[in-house]
Every structure is written in C-alpha cells, then in structure tokens.
Design a protein around this motif. Structure first.
Motif, PDB file in Angstrom:
ATOM      1  N   PRO A   1     110.390   2.876 -18.449  1.00 40.99           N
ATOM      2  CA  PRO A   1     111.352   3.981 -18.302  1.00 40.99           C
ATOM      3  C   PRO A   1     110.805   5.221 -17.609  1.00 40.99           C
ATOM      4  CG  PRO A   1     111.566   2.973 -20.464  1.00 40.99           C
ATOM      5  CD  PRO A   1     110.362   2.341 -19.828  1.00 40.99           C
ATOM      6  N   VAL A   2     109.567   5.587 -17.907  1.00 37.57           N
ATOM      7  CA  VAL A   2     109.033   6.822 -17.313  1.00 37.57           C
ATOM      8  C   VAL A   2     108.728   6.679 -15.826  1.00 37.57           C
ATOM      9  CG1 VAL A   2     108.129   7.784 -19.453  1.00 37.57           C
ATOM     10  CG2 VAL A   2     106.692   6.267 -18.080  1.00 37.57           C
TER      11      VAL A   2
ATOM     12  N   LYS B   1     116.270   1.208 -22.137  1.00 35.09           N
ATOM     13  CA  LYS B   1     114.994   0.497 -22.224  1.00 35.09           C
ATOM     14  C   LYS B   1     114.049   1.224 -23.173  1.00 35.09           C
ATOM     15  CE  LYS B   1     111.428  -2.082 -21.083  1.00 35.09           C
ATOM     16  NZ  LYS B   1     111.262  -3.462 -21.610  1.00 35.09           N
ATOM     17  N   GLU B   2     114.021   2.551 -23.091  1.00 34.66           N
ATOM     18  CA  GLU B   2     113.149   3.344 -23.955  1.00 34.66           C
ATOM     19  C   GLU B   2     113.529   3.151 -25.419  1.00 34.66           C
ATOM     20  OE1 GLU B   2     111.239   7.642 -23.349  1.00 34.66           O
ATOM     21  OE2 GLU B   2     113.356   7.756 -23.878  1.00 34.66           O
TER      22      GLU B   2
ATOM     23  N   GLU C   1     111.961   0.326 -27.314  1.00 29.49           N
ATOM     24  CA  GLU C   1     110.517   0.383 -27.508  1.00 29.49           C
ATOM     25  C   GLU C   1     110.195   1.460 -28.537  1.00 29.49           C
ATOM     26  OE1 GLU C   1     108.982   1.122 -23.606  1.00 29.49           O
ATOM     27  OE2 GLU C   1     109.421  -0.909 -22.910  1.00 29.49           O
TER      28      GLU C   1
ATOM     29  N   SER D   1     107.212   3.790 -28.273  1.00 31.75           N
ATOM     30  CA  SER D   1     107.110   4.704 -27.139  1.00 31.75           C
ATOM     31  C   SER D   1     107.779   6.038 -27.469  1.00 31.75           C
ATOM     32  CB  SER D   1     107.781   4.091 -25.908  1.00 31.75           C
ATOM     33  OG  SER D   1     107.878   5.031 -24.874  1.00 31.75           O
ATOM     34  N   LYS D   2     107.049   7.119 -27.258  1.00 34.50           N
ATOM     35  CA  LYS D   2     107.589   8.465 -27.459  1.00 34.50           C
ATOM     36  C   LYS D   2     107.340   9.307 -26.212  1.00 34.50           C
ATOM     37  CE  LYS D   2     108.999   7.767 -31.700  1.00 34.50           C
ATOM     38  NZ  LYS D   2     110.444   7.770 -32.032  1.00 34.50           N
ATOM     39  N   ASP D   3     107.620   8.707 -25.072  1.00 28.22           N
ATOM     40  CA  ASP D   3     107.286   9.346 -23.801  1.00 28.22           C
ATOM     41  C   ASP D   3     108.265  10.442 -23.372  1.00 28.22           C
ATOM     42  OD1 ASP D   3     104.912   8.011 -23.192  1.00 28.22           O
ATOM     43  OD2 ASP D   3     105.983   6.275 -22.425  1.00 28.22           O
TER      44      ASP D   3
ATOM     45  N   MET E   1     111.358  10.304 -21.884  1.00 31.37           N
ATOM     46  CA  MET E   1     111.737  10.028 -20.501  1.00 31.37           C
ATOM     47  C   MET E   1     112.639  11.110 -19.916  1.00 31.37           C
ATOM     48  SD  MET E   1     114.256   8.869 -18.391  1.00 31.37           S
ATOM     49  CE  MET E   1     115.456   8.542 -19.680  1.00 31.37           C
TER      50      MET E   1
ATOM     51  N   HIS F   1     116.231   8.754 -29.685  1.00 31.08           N
ATOM     52  CA  HIS F   1     114.995   7.954 -29.623  1.00 31.08           C
ATOM     53  C   HIS F   1     113.778   8.792 -29.976  1.00 31.08           C
ATOM     54  CE1 HIS F   1     111.924   5.177 -28.327  1.00 31.08           C
ATOM     55  NE2 HIS F   1     111.469   6.074 -27.476  1.00 31.08           N
ATOM     56  N   SER F   2     113.748  10.010 -29.487  1.00 32.03           N
ATOM     57  CA  SER F   2     112.633  10.919 -29.758  1.00 32.03           C
ATOM     58  C   SER F   2     113.178  12.328 -29.906  1.00 32.03           C
ATOM     59  CB  SER F   2     111.601  10.879 -28.621  1.00 32.03           C
ATOM     60  OG  SER F   2     110.628  11.893 -28.801  1.00 32.03           O
TER      61      SER F   2
ATOM     62  N   SER G   1     112.652  15.156 -27.410  1.00 35.49           N
ATOM     63  CA  SER G   1     113.329  15.167 -26.102  1.00 35.49           C
ATOM     64  C   SER G   1     114.148  16.431 -25.884  1.00 35.49           C
ATOM     65  CB  SER G   1     114.238  13.939 -25.964  1.00 35.49           C
ATOM     66  OG  SER G   1     113.482  12.752 -25.920  1.00 35.49           O
TER      67      SER G   1
END
Length: 255
Positions: free
Chosen positions: A151-152, A174-175, A178, A181-183, A185, A206-207, A210
């Motif tokens: 995703p990123v 997609k993120e 996962e 994953s704590k990216d 995006m 998701h996070s 964000s």
C-alpha cells in the motif's frame, strides 16, 4: 617445456572454471523457489552466502551469461555485480525482476520505461515503483498493481494518482488486510483525499494515528474527530484524539 606465464594463465583459467562450476551448482540448488522473502523455503543465510561469493567472483566468471541467468534467479539484485552487457540483456533482466522486483533499481532507462518489465517488478515488490519511469508512475494499472502488493507504494505514484479515489481505496483495502502494518498509508494520499471524510475514516479504522495526515479542516472538526475516535481500532482512541488539532485538544480532555 611450458613457460611460467603460460602455466600461470592455465592456473587462472582452471581456477575460474572451478569457481564458475561451484557457483552454478550452488545457484541451481537455491533457485527453485524464486522469492527472497520466502525465508522458510530457502535459508536466507545460504542466499546471502551465495550473493557474497558471486559478488567476489572474478569478472570473467561474472561475465558468464548462463551463470548470471542462474544467479539472478537466486536473488535478482545480483544484477549490481554484472557487466553492462548482461544488465542490458532482456532475458537476464526479466529473470531478475521476476525473482525480486527491487532488481529494477539496477537496470537502465530502457527497462524502467518498459511497461511489461515494470508491471512484473511492482507485482513482486510494490516499492519498485520508485524506479519506474515517471510515465509509468502515472499509469493507473501499474500503480494499482504496486499498491495491491504494498500500500505505501502510493508514495511513488504520480500526484494525479495519489488523488485518485480508486487507487487510494485499493491501497487502504490492502492495508486493512495486514493487521501488523501500521504504516499510515494516508500520508501518501493527495490533499484532496486527505480532506475526504470517508477516506480518512477508512484509514483511521486501520490505524488511529492516520488522523495525523488528515487535512487541517478535518482535524479541527469536533464532530469528525469524535467519529474518528470511535472508528479507531480498540485501545487507539486516545492516540487518535492526540492527532486532532491543538484547538480541540486544549478545549477537551481525554476521558
């Protein structure tokens, strides 16, 4: 009588042949599983050992096309040790990119602008998008393939596609699959979508962190921030609130 110089040349030739044979045997034993990330299938230490030996091999050995084809199927980025004639070889590049998309970093412009090669690379490793020609970083299909893998990778898309709702939603979906994953995006989305309540709430679900990458307008909106706090994953509500605009944080305390 054999002259010393001829004896020396013969020893070098035999040494190179032996080195090539050893590397070929090792490459053949490692190549069947073709992804560096599949550590359970191939012990990573063995691949690292092979890469080290290949990198230290004589130029004569690394100029052998058959060996290079086998080597890049063990680990594509071994292209970095290959002569330019083989880095420009379409079969070698295709084998390398299929094994590890990051190999795109070591190829020339002709391959970076080759749509089929770039698609193969980003499907294997989304972050390879950064090495693609700008024209392909503005190609919807290429970028969608990249963010579906990672995703990123959105970071490397054109600004138009960073503001493309379908592309960003695909990356978010997609993120969300996962959990580790704590990216965040959302940081790579365009400003229009960072100001889109629906997109931001999807990212926050998701996070919670964000919210930090939402527009200032949304981070100042009390009603929206409350929705974001509720949408955040379990135990992340306070972290989400901490990313709201300071004017809200000073007016309300977390309870």
């Amino acid at each position: 009588r054999v002259l010393p110089s001829r004896r020396c040349h013969e020893r070098v030739r035999k040494g190179a042949a032996k080195e090539r044979q050893q590397l070929m045997e090792l490459a053949t034993s490692l190549a069947p599983q073709v992804s560096w990330e599949h550590a359970r299938e191939r012990p990573r230490a063995l691949i690292q050992d092979f890469a080290h030996k290949f990198g230290k091999a004589t130029p004569e050995v690394r100029n052998d096309r058959q060996l290079v084809l086998a080597a890049v199927q063990v680990w594509g980025p071994l292209l970095m040790y290959c002569p330019q004639t083989l880095v420009d070889d379409v079969d070698v590049v295709t084998a390398a990119v299929a094994t590890n998309g990051w190999s795109l970093r070591f190829v020339g412009q002709a391959f970076r602008s080759n749509r089929d090669i770039v698609l193969m690379a980003v499907r294997q490793a989304g972050h390879a998008l950064q090495f693609a020609d700008p024209v392909l970083r503005a190609d919807r299909e290429v970028v969608l393939a990249a963010v579906r893998q990672l995703p990123v990778a959105l970071e490397f898309a054109s600004s138009d596609l960073q503001n493309d709702r379908q592309v960003v939603c695909t990356a978010l979906e997609k993120e969300a699959k996962e959990p580790s994953s704590k990216d965040c995006m959302l940081r790579h989305a365009g400003p229009d979508l960072q100001d889109d309540p629906e997109i931001v709430l999807k990212a926050v679900s998701h996070s919670g962190l964000s919210l930090k990458f939402a527009s200032e307008r949304l981070r100042r909106d009390k009603d929206f921030v409350l929705k974001a706090v509720r949408a955040a994953p379990h135990n992340e509500g306070q972290n989400t609130f901490e990313e709201a605009d300071e004017s809200l944080r000073s007016a309300f305390s977390w309870r």
